[in-house]
Design an enzyme around this catalytic site. Sequence first.
Site: not given
Ligand code: 5SP
Ligand code: FE2
Length: 228
Positions: A35, A37, A39, A148, A197
């Site tokens: 996955h 991310d 941004m 995260g 994450g």
């Molecule tokens: O999209 C996002 C945050 O915006 C996620 O994909 C986080 O990066 C997941 O990380 P954890 O919350 O599991 O640490």
């Molecule tokens: Fe995400």
Amino acid sequence: MAYTAKVGPSILSSDLSQLGRECERMMECGADYLHLDVMDGHFVPNITFGHPMVECLRRCIGPDPFFDMHMMVSRPEQWVKPMAAAGANQYTFHLEATTNPGNLIKEIRESGMKVGLAIKPGTTVEELAPWAGQIDMALVMTVEPGFGGQKFMEDMMPKVSWLRSQFPSLDIEVDGGVGPDSIHRCAEAGANMIVSGSAVVSSDDPRSVIALLKNAVIEAIQKRSLDR
Ligand SMILES: O=C(CO)[C@@H](O)[C@H](O)COP(=O)(O)O
Ligand SMILES: [Fe+2]
């Protein structure tokens, strides 16, 4: 019931200077997909990377790992073709970021990628529902997107349960604060694609964490099929 349990680590919390190696490590530890991310500093108050990084990652780790692109960007239309060319497999955009989801879904498919549709915590699942028949995956965010390591929002679980009841074979992903403490609520509600994450990446034993998350979903799927 066509869906299966899958775990996709979010590499946002990994050592970004070693991203290729970190992705390989996650796949070696049993990840079903990655996955990624994206941004843009506008849709969310944080910046990560774009399609040039995805192209390098694809070259580094080969053709097999499935890349689920979580596009936290203001103009998702802009990056469909570059992401497809870079080797993305699924393009997950936010419903809040576009005025024409139908057209965007069509463009993503025409580019050869699968379609994911994400909603932020403040967006109702009824707003996503009209598109559910046209997408491959619905992503219910369980934190405000952007960072995260945030706390899991349990009050998003009714959205997952409702989607599972209305769309029994849809892939439903949860993302944000998901780990061993929150997985059972996600699995029982009906999520089958689990993004995790920090709980996975920062663990001393990511293989065990991935296995625990996946087994919780497998058990919930089995229970649901017996209850039918
Ligand atoms: O999209 C996002 C945050 O915006 C996620 O994909 C986080 O990066 C997941 O990380 P954890 O919350 O599991 O640490
Ligand atoms: Fe995400």
